[in-house]
Design a protein around this motif. Structure first.
Motif, PDB file in Angstrom:
ATOM      1  N   SER A   1       0.840  -1.200   0.000  1.00  0.00           N
ATOM      2  CA  SER A   1       0.000   0.000   0.000  1.00  0.00           C
ATOM      3  C   SER A   1       0.869   1.242   0.000  1.00  0.00           C
ATOM      4  O   SER A   1       1.940   1.270   0.596  1.00  0.00           O
ATOM      5  CB  SER A   1      -0.889   0.004   1.245  1.00  0.00           C
ATOM      6  OG  SER A   1      -1.493   1.264   1.400  1.00  0.00           O
ATOM      7  N   ARG A   2       0.350   2.273  -0.710  1.00  0.00           N
ATOM      8  CA  ARG A   2       1.072   3.550  -0.739  1.00  0.00           C
ATOM      9  C   ARG A   2       0.544   4.518   0.301  1.00  0.00           C
ATOM     10  O   ARG A   2       0.923   5.676   0.300  1.00  0.00           O
ATOM     11  CB  ARG A   2       0.972   4.182  -2.122  1.00  0.00           C
ATOM     12  CG  ARG A   2       1.736   3.395  -3.165  1.00  0.00           C
ATOM     13  CD  ARG A   2       1.979   4.221  -4.371  1.00  0.00           C
ATOM     14  NE  ARG A   2       2.872   3.522  -5.277  1.00  0.00           N
ATOM     15  CZ  ARG A   2       3.536   4.074  -6.258  1.00  0.00           C
ATOM     16  NH1 ARG A   2       3.426   5.363  -6.465  1.00  0.00           N
ATOM     17  NH2 ARG A   2       4.314   3.376  -7.042  1.00  0.00           N
ATOM     18  N   ALA A   3      -0.326   4.060   1.153  1.00  0.00           N
ATOM     19  CA  ALA A   3      -0.901   4.972   2.136  1.00  0.00           C
ATOM     20  C   ALA A   3       0.157   5.550   3.049  1.00  0.00           C
ATOM     21  O   ALA A   3       0.132   6.721   3.399  1.00  0.00           O
ATOM     22  CB  ALA A   3      -1.959   4.234   2.961  1.00  0.00           C
ATOM     23  N   ALA A   4       1.121   4.694   3.415  1.00  0.00           N
ATOM     24  CA  ALA A   4       2.172   5.193   4.300  1.00  0.00           C
ATOM     25  C   ALA A   4       2.976   6.291   3.647  1.00  0.00           C
ATOM     26  O   ALA A   4       3.452   7.207   4.292  1.00  0.00           O
ATOM     27  CB  ALA A   4       3.084   4.046   4.713  1.00  0.00           C
ATOM     28  N   SER A   5       3.131   6.173   2.302  1.00  0.00           N
ATOM     29  CA  SER A   5       3.904   7.194   1.596  1.00  0.00           C
ATOM     30  C   SER A   5       3.297   8.563   1.771  1.00  0.00           C
ATOM     31  O   SER A   5       3.990   9.542   1.982  1.00  0.00           O
ATOM     32  CB  SER A   5       3.980   6.837   0.100  1.00  0.00           C
ATOM     33  OG  SER A   5       4.661   7.824  -0.608  1.00  0.00           O
ATOM     34  N   ALA A   6       1.970   8.622   1.698  1.00  0.00           N
ATOM     35  CA  ALA A   6       1.306   9.909   1.825  1.00  0.00           C
ATOM     36  C   ALA A   6       1.533  10.512   3.206  1.00  0.00           C
ATOM     37  O   ALA A   6       1.582  11.721   3.373  1.00  0.00           O
ATOM     38  CB  ALA A   6      -0.181   9.770   1.544  1.00  0.00           C
ATOM     39  N   ASN A   7       1.682   9.630   4.226  1.00  0.00           N
ATOM     40  CA  ASN A   7       1.856  10.146   5.577  1.00  0.00           C
ATOM     41  C   ASN A   7       3.213  10.817   5.774  1.00  0.00           C
ATOM     42  O   ASN A   7       3.397  11.568   6.706  1.00  0.00           O
ATOM     43  CB  ASN A   7       1.710   8.992   6.585  1.00  0.00           C
ATOM     44  CG  ASN A   7       0.297   8.459   6.608  1.00  0.00           C
ATOM     45  OD1 ASN A   7      -0.637   9.197   6.327  1.00  0.00           O
ATOM     46  ND2 ASN A   7       0.155   7.170   6.919  1.00  0.00           N
ATOM     47  N   ASN A   8       4.175  10.489   4.905  1.00  0.00           N
ATOM     48  CA  ASN A   8       5.510  11.045   5.084  1.00  0.00           C
ATOM     49  C   ASN A   8       5.824  12.188   4.132  1.00  0.00           C
ATOM     50  O   ASN A   8       6.950  12.638   4.060  1.00  0.00           O
ATOM     51  CB  ASN A   8       6.560   9.947   4.902  1.00  0.00           C
ATOM     52  CG  ASN A   8       7.160   9.535   6.239  1.00  0.00           C
ATOM     53  OD1 ASN A   8       6.869  10.134   7.254  1.00  0.00           O
ATOM     54  ND2 ASN A   8       8.001   8.509   6.204  1.00  0.00           N
ATOM     55  N   LEU A   9       4.837  12.646   3.375  1.00  0.00           N
ATOM     56  CA  LEU A   9       5.076  13.775   2.499  1.00  0.00           C
ATOM     57  C   LEU A   9       5.318  15.038   3.317  1.00  0.00           C
ATOM     58  O   LEU A   9       4.676  15.260   4.334  1.00  0.00           O
ATOM     59  CB  LEU A   9       3.872  14.012   1.586  1.00  0.00           C
ATOM     60  CG  LEU A   9       3.569  12.938   0.537  1.00  0.00           C
ATOM     61  CD1 LEU A   9       2.316  13.322  -0.219  1.00  0.00           C
ATOM     62  CD2 LEU A   9       4.729  12.782  -0.416  1.00  0.00           C
ATOM     63  N   VAL A  10       6.229  15.847   2.848  1.00  0.00           N
ATOM     64  CA  VAL A  10       6.418  17.168   3.438  1.00  0.00           C
ATOM     65  C   VAL A  10       5.687  18.158   2.553  1.00  0.00           C
ATOM     66  O   VAL A  10       6.157  18.496   1.465  1.00  0.00           O
ATOM     67  CB  VAL A  10       7.911  17.540   3.548  1.00  0.00           C
ATOM     68  CG1 VAL A  10       8.062  18.962   4.054  1.00  0.00           C
ATOM     69  CG2 VAL A  10       8.624  16.567   4.466  1.00  0.00           C
ATOM     70  N   LEU A  11       4.531  18.563   2.988  1.00  0.00           N
ATOM     71  CA  LEU A  11       3.760  19.528   2.219  1.00  0.00           C
ATOM     72  C   LEU A  11       4.381  20.912   2.392  1.00  0.00           C
ATOM     73  O   LEU A  11       4.669  21.334   3.517  1.00  0.00           O
ATOM     74  CB  LEU A  11       2.306  19.543   2.683  1.00  0.00           C
ATOM     75  CG  LEU A  11       1.496  18.282   2.363  1.00  0.00           C
ATOM     76  CD1 LEU A  11       0.110  18.382   2.971  1.00  0.00           C
ATOM     77  CD2 LEU A  11       1.389  18.077   0.863  1.00  0.00           C
ATOM     78  N   ARG A  12       4.555  21.610   1.275  1.00  0.00           N
ATOM     79  CA  ARG A  12       5.130  22.955   1.317  1.00  0.00           C
ATOM     80  C   ARG A  12       4.024  23.941   1.674  1.00  0.00           C
ATOM     81  O   ARG A  12       3.580  24.739   0.849  1.00  0.00           O
ATOM     82  CB  ARG A  12       5.780  23.311  -0.013  1.00  0.00           C
ATOM     83  CG  ARG A  12       6.737  22.275  -0.579  1.00  0.00           C
ATOM     84  CD  ARG A  12       7.856  21.895   0.398  1.00  0.00           C
ATOM     85  NE  ARG A  12       8.612  23.007   0.897  1.00  0.00           N
ATOM     86  CZ  ARG A  12       9.665  23.540   0.275  1.00  0.00           C
ATOM     87  NH1 ARG A  12      10.082  23.030  -0.867  1.00  0.00           N
ATOM     88  NH2 ARG A  12      10.308  24.561   0.790  1.00  0.00           N
ATOM     89  N   LYS A  13       3.595  23.884   2.926  1.00  0.00           N
ATOM     90  CA  LYS A  13       2.373  24.573   3.321  1.00  0.00           C
ATOM     91  C   LYS A  13       2.415  26.074   3.075  1.00  0.00           C
ATOM     92  O   LYS A  13       1.466  26.660   2.554  1.00  0.00           O
ATOM     93  CB  LYS A  13       2.089  24.311   4.803  1.00  0.00           C
ATOM     94  CG  LYS A  13       0.724  24.837   5.252  1.00  0.00           C
ATOM     95  CD  LYS A  13       0.449  24.444   6.690  1.00  0.00           C
ATOM     96  CE  LYS A  13      -0.955  24.890   7.093  1.00  0.00           C
ATOM     97  NZ  LYS A  13      -1.238  26.299   6.842  1.00  0.00           N
TER      98      LYS A  13
END
Length: 917
Positions: free
Chosen positions: A29-41
Motif C-alpha cells: 500500500s502507498r498509504a504510508a507514503s502519503a503520511n511522510n510527504l512534506v507539504l510545502r504549506k
C-alpha cells in the motif's frame, strides 16, 4: 498526487550493510507514503491565495522541488474541482508551433466530449487552437508547463507572452523552470497578474527539514540542523541524505566540505546508487538512457516483462522519477540524478554497448511514430545514415511547420559528407541557418551545393530549387540587390513548375520592385504569389507576401487600406498553425507601426511586447527595424528617454552582431531625431557626426519603409532647421519632395512637406509655410496620418492651429471639408482644446481655467514652460539640477492639477495661458 522528492521509505527492505535485497513487490500500500510527504504549506497557501492570477512561475536551479511544489498545488486545486493539464517539455519541443500542439493535446484531456474541438492532422497548432481547447474545458483549468528551460528561447518566450495575455478567465498558467522567462514578469507582478516563487521560497525551512527526517526517530535535532546547514535547505541534497541513511543505523556518510554544489549531489546520488541491489541498479541504468521512459520502451530495452512494476517502484522509492503526463504513461528522471546514472552507465558499459543501446532505443521510437526522438538516438548511436534517412522522410514537414530550431539541431549533429547525399535536407538546412542568422554555415552549404550542381551538370529545375533556398539567407543578410536577382533567376528556372518555390521567388522580386518604387509591378507579382502560397498552404510565405503588400500601400499613402489588410492577415495568421507564432511576427511588426501611426499606442505596444523576441530571433531587417523604432517612439511619447535609448542600443547591438548595417543606421538616425526634437542641439550634432562618420546614410536609390520618413535626408534636414540653417534644409527637402511625388511615395512626400513648412514658418515665411503645410494635409487627409505630424512636436501643433485659422483663406482648396475634419482630428489627438475656427475668435474660458494654473507652484510652472518648449525629462533634470525621478514626480502633479494626461495637452495649456508663444 505523488511527491517525487519526499516519498516514504518505510517499506524498503534492505540488506545488512545497506544493500537492497530485491526489487520490491508492488502490492504494498502507498498509504504510508502519503503520511511522510512534506507539504510545502507556506508556498501552497500563497499559491492558493493567488488562484485567480494568470501566471505562476516557479524558478530555481535543479533539485529545488519545482515539480514537487507544482504537483502539490495541482492536487489541491483538483480537490476543489479544478481541471489540470500538464506538459513536460523536452529539448526537441522548442519550436513554438509544435509546443502549442502538445499544449493543446494536454488541455484536450480535460475537455468535455461534446465540446472537444478537432485539431489538424499536422504536428503543429496555433494560439487560437489553444484558446478553443481551453474554452472546451467545462471547469476552471490549471495548465502546467514543467521543465520550461529545456525549450526556452525567444520564440517560445514570445508564445508564452501571448498565452498569458489571451488566457481566458478561469484558466491559469504555471511554469516550472530553471531560467526566468523573458516575458516582462515585473510588469505582470505590478499588475497583480503573476506570482513568482524563486529559490529562496523553495529551500526547506528548519521545521520542514525536521519533518522530512521524522521517520528516523533516533537522530538528534543537532544532526538535523547539521544537514540543514550543510545543504542550505536544498531539497535534492536532503533527499539524497535520507536515501543514503537507509541501512546505516540512520546515519549518513560524512558530507563533503564543498558546500551546496553539484558535487554534493553527485556525491550523495552515487552513494544512493551504490546502496541498491545489483538488479535494481541495472534497471535504473537501462531506464535512464532516453530522456523519458514508458513501460513499453523499458520492456524493449531490458527484455523484462514487469516494466510497469519497475517504474512504479522506482518512483515509490523516491529515486527521482516523476511522471510527465497526467495519464502516468511517460516518466523522466530528475536531470541531476539522470546525469549521475548516465555517468555510471558509461563507466560500466563499453562504448559499443552504449551505441547499441542508443540504436535499440531509436528503433523502438521509429517503429512507434516518434521520428524526432528516433533521429536523435540514431545520431547518438553514430548511425548517421539511419538518422539522415529518417530525417529525409520528414524534413519537408518540418520546414512547412517552421521547426527551424529542430532542423538546425539535426544539421549541426550530422556531417557534411552525410548531408550532401540528401539535397532536401541540405536545402532545409540553408533555410534554417539563414533565418537563425548563422550565415557562415548557410553560406558553406550553399557553396557545397553549388559545386555539386556544377559537377553533375544539373538541370534548370535543380538550379531553380537551389537558388530558391538562397533567397532566405540573402534576405536575412539584407543583401537587397541580390534578393531581386535571385528572385528573377528562380522565376526563369522554374517557369514550368509554379509552386512553393516559384511563389517565394515572386515575393523576392516584388519586394525589390517595391523598394524601387515600381508599385504596380510589385502588386501584380504579389497577386500571383498570394494564389500560389494559398494553394501550397505556405503560411510563412503568405505572411511575407501580405507584409510586402502593406508596405506598397503605405508608401503610396494608403494607410487605411494597409491597416485593413494587415489586420486581416494577422487574424488569418492567428487562426492558422505555424504562421501565428513565426512569420506572423512580421505582420505584427508592420501592424504595430501602422497602429502607432494611427495613435493607437496601447494596441501597438501590446503587439510589440508579444512579438519582439521572436522578431529578434529570425526576422529580416525591415520588420525588425520597424519594431524597434516603434518601441523607442512609444517610450519617448511616455517621457521615458532612457528606455527609448535602451531599445535603440539593443537595435544597434543586433546590427553590429549580425553585420546588418541598416539596423545601425536607423538606430543612430533615431537617436539624432530624439535629440533634435528635444531641442538639444549639441547632442544632436554629436550624434549626427557619429551617424555620418561611421555608417553614413543609405544613399542609394532603394527606399525602405522603415527609413523613408526618417533616415534618408529627413534626419539631416530636421537638424539643419534646429541649427537655423533653413536655406540648407530647404535645399535638401525641396528636391527630395519633388522626387517623392514623382515616385508616388506620398507618405514620404507628406513628411518632407511638413518639415519644409516648419522651416518656412520658423523663418517667418508664414504664407509659404501654410501653403506647404496645407498641401501636406491634403495628401494625408484621406488616410488620416496622425503620428507622422504630431511626432514633430510643438512646432507641428503650432502649424495646426495656424492652418486651422487660415483655412477660410483657401476657398478653392480641393477636398476642403476633408482637410478641415483632418485638422480637427489632429488637434484632438494632440490633446488640444476646441480648435479655433476664425482668427478673431478667442477662448472664453480663461477665467474658468485660471484657478487650475494658480494651483501650480513656481517650480511646476517653470517645468510646464520647459516641457512646452520640447524639453525631455533628462533635459529638464539637467537644466534644473534635479533627478529624472523628481522631474517625473513634478510632471505627475502638473498633469493631475491641470486635468491633462500627456505632453501635447501640456503644450496646449501652456500656450492657452500665455506661458509660451
Amino acid at each position: 498526487m505523488a511527491n517525487a522528492l519526499e516519498p516514504d521509505m518505510s517499506g524498503a527492505e534492505l540488506k545488512e550493510g545497506g544493500e537492497s535485497a530485491s526489487v520490491l513487490p508492488m502490492a504494498r500500500s502507498r498509504a504510508a507514503s502519503a503520511n511522510n510527504l512534506v507539504l510545502r504549506k507556506f508556498q501552497l497557501d500563497r499559491l492558493k491565495n493567488h488562484a485567480a492570477v494568470r501566471l505562476i512561475v516557479v524558478q530555481a536551479p535543479a533539485g529545488f522541488g519545482k515539480t514537487t511544489l507544482l504537483r502539490q498545488y495541482c492536487a489541491r486545486r483538483e480537490a476543489d474541482g479544478v481541471a489540470v493539464a500538464w506538459l513536460h517539455l523536452e529539448s526537441y519541443y522548442s519550436d513554438p508551433s509544435r509546443f502549442l500542439r502538445l499544449l493543446c493535446e494536454a488541455v484536450l484531456a480535460s475537455a468535455s466530449d461534446d465540446a472537444r474541438p478537432s485539431l489538424s492532422d499536422s504536428s503543429s497548432a496555433s494560439v487560437q487552437d489553444f484558446l478553443r481547447c481551453v474554452r472546451a474545458v467545462p471547469v476552471e483549468l490549471v495548465i502546467v508547463i514543467d521543465n520550461f528551460e529545456q525549450a526556452s528561447h525567444p520564440g517560445m518566450e514570445a508564445v508564452i507572452a501571448q498565452l498569458v495575455r489571451v488566457l481566458p478567465k478561469g484558466a491559469q498558467l504555471c511554469i516550472g523552470t530553471r531560467v526566468v522567462p523573458a516575458i516582462n514578469l515585473p510588469r505582470l507582478q505590478l499588475r497583480e497578474q503573476a506570482v513568482v516563487i524563486n529559490v529562496e521560497g523553495l529551500r526547506f525551512r528548519a521545521n520542514e527539514t525536521a519533518e522530512f527526517f521524522r521517520e528516523f526517530r533516533d537522530i538528534s535535532e543537532a544532526e538535523v540542523d547539521r544537514y540543514q546547514t550543510a545543504t542550505d535547505g536544498w531539497p535534492a541534497a536532503l533527499q539524497c541524505i535520507r536515501l543514503s541513511m537507509r541501512g546505516r543505523s540512520a546515519r549518513a556518510r560524512s558530507l563533503p566540505a564543498s558546500g551546496v554544489t553539484p558535487d554534493l549531489i553527485d556525491f550523495l546520488a552515487t552513494d544512493v546508487f551504490e546502496n541498491l541491489s545489483a538488479d535494481f541498479q541495472r534497471i535504473l541504468l537501462e531506464a535512464c538512457m532516453p530522456e523519458r521512459i514508458c513501460p513499453e520502451l523499458l520492456e524493449h530495452i531490458s527484455g523484462r516483462g514487469d516494466a510497469v512494476a519497475c517504474l512504479n517502484e522506482i518512483e515509490h522509492l523516491g529515486l527521482f522519477l516523476t511522471p510527465v503526463d497526467m495519464e502516468r504513461r511517460w516518466f523522466r528522471f530528475h536531470t541531476v540524478f539522470r546525469q549521475v546514472l548516465l555517468t555510471r552507465l558509461r563507466r560500466e558499459m563499453s562504448e559499443t554497448q552504449v551505441l547499441a543501446l542508443h540504436k535499440k532505443i531509436a528503433g523502438w521510437y521509429g517503429e512507434h511514430g516518434f521520428s524526432e526522438e528516433a533521429i536523435l538516438h540514431y545520431i547518438e548511436a553514430t548511425d548517421e545514415e539511419a538518422a539522415a534517412g529518417l530525417l529525409n522522410t520528414v524534413i519537408e514537414r518540418l520546414v512547412s511547420e517552421e521547426r527551424l530550431d529542430l532542423i538546425v539541431r539535426y544539421a549541426d549533429r550530422l556531417s557534411l559528407d552525410t548531408l550532401r547525399k540528401y539535397p532536401r535536407i541540405l536545402n532545409a538546412a540553408i533555410v534554417a541557418y539563414g533565418f537563425r542568422r548563422d550565415f557562415a554555415k548557410a553560406n558553406r552549404i550553399i557553396a557545397l551545393r553549388k559545386a555539386e550542381l556544377e559537377k553533375n551538370n544539373a538541370s534548370r529545375e535543380d538550379w531553380g530549387v537551389h537558388n530558391y533556398t538562397r533567397i532566405f539567407p540573402i534576405a536575412a543578410q539584407d543583401h537587397v540587390a541580390e534578393i531581386g536577382r535571385a528572385g528573377t533567376e528562380v522565376m526563369e528556372q522554374l517557369a514550368d513548375r509554379p509552386g512553393l518555390e516559384y511563389a517565394v521567388a515572386l515575393n523576392a522580386r516584388a519586394y525589390w520592385l517595391y523598394l524601387n518604387s515600381r508599385f504596380e509591378e510589385a502588386r501584380d507579382m504579389l497577386a500571383q504569389a498570394r494564389a500560389l502560397h494559398d494553394e501550397a498552404h505556405n503560411l510563412f510565405g503568405l505572411s511575407y507576401c501580405e507584409w510586402i503588400h502593406a508596405n506598397v500601400l503605405a508608401a503610396q499613402g494608403g494607410n487605411e487600406e494597409a491597416l485593413k489588410s494587415l489586420k486581416q492577415a494577422y487574424v488569418h495568421n492567428e487562426e492558422c498553425a505555424a504562421a501565428s507564432v513565426a512569420a506572423g511576427s512580421v505582420i505584427a511588426a508592420c501592424l504595430a507601426e501602422t497602429l502607432y501611426e494611427k495613435n493607437c499606442i496601447v494596441e501597438a505596444e501590446t503587439l510589440l511586447h508579444d512579438h519582439l523576441l521572436l522578431l529578434e530571433q529570425q526576422a529580416i531587417v525591415e520588420p525588425l527595424a520597424l519594431a524597434f523604432l516603434t518601441m523607442a517612439r512609444i517610450a519617448n511619447l511616455r517621457g521615458e528617454e532612457r528606455e527609448a535609448e535602451e531599445v535603440l542600443d539593443r537595435m544597434m547591438y543586433l546590427g553590429h552582431r549580425y553585420n546588418l548595417r541598416r539596423l545601425v543606421v536607423y538606430a543612430k538616425a533615431e537617436l539624432v531625431r530624439q535629440a533634435t526634437l528635444a531641442g538639444d542641439l549639441d547632442k544632436a550634432r554629436t550624434r549626427f557626426a557619429g551617424l555620418t562618420s561611421g555608417d553614413g546614410e543609405n544613399d542609394d536609390e532603394l527606399m525602405f519603409h522603415a527609413g523613408e520618413t526618417e533616415a534618408q535626408t529627413v534626419t539631416e534636414a530636421r537638424l539643419l532647421i534646429l541649427s537655423g540653417r533653413h536655406a540648407d534644409a530647404r535645399a535638401l527637402l525641396q528636391p527630395a519632395a519633388r522626387k517623392a511625388r514623382l515616385q508616388r511615395r506620398m507618405r514620404r512626400f507628406m513628411k518632407l512637406n511638413l518639415l519644409l513648412a516648419i522651416s518656412l514658418n520658423v523663418e517667418g515665411q508664414v504664407n509659404a509655410a501654410r501653403r506647404a503645410f496645407i498641401e501636406a494635409l491634403r495628401i494625408g487627409a484621406p488616410d488620416q496620418f496622425i503620428r507622422l505630424v504630431l511626432d514633430e512636436g510643438p512646432q507641428a501643433v503650432r502649424l495646426l492651429h495656424e492652418a486651422r485659422q487660415a483655412l477660410p483663406k483657401f476657398p478653392d482648396l480641393p477636398q476642403k471639408d476633408l482637410v478641415s475634419a483632418y485638422l480637427d482630428r489632429l488637434l484632438a489627438e494632440a490633446g488640444e482644446f476646441t480648435p479655433v475656427v476664425m482668427p478673431e475668435q478667442e477662448f472664453d474660458d480663461e477665467e474658468a481655467g485660471a484657478p487650475l494654473l494658480e494651483d501650480l507652484t513656481e517650480r511646476e510652472r517653470e517645468i510646464l514652460r520647459l516641457v512646452s518648449n520640447g524639453f525631455s525629462n533628462k533635459a529638464l533634470a539637467d537644466r534644473l539640477s534635479l533627478s529624472t525621478n523628481t522631474v517625473k514626480w513634478h510632471l505627475r502633479n502638473i498633469f493631475e492639477k491641470l486635468q491633462i494626461s500627456n505632453r501635447m495637452q501640456a503644450v496646449s495649456v501652456a500656450r492657452h495661458f500665455g506661458l509660451i508663444d
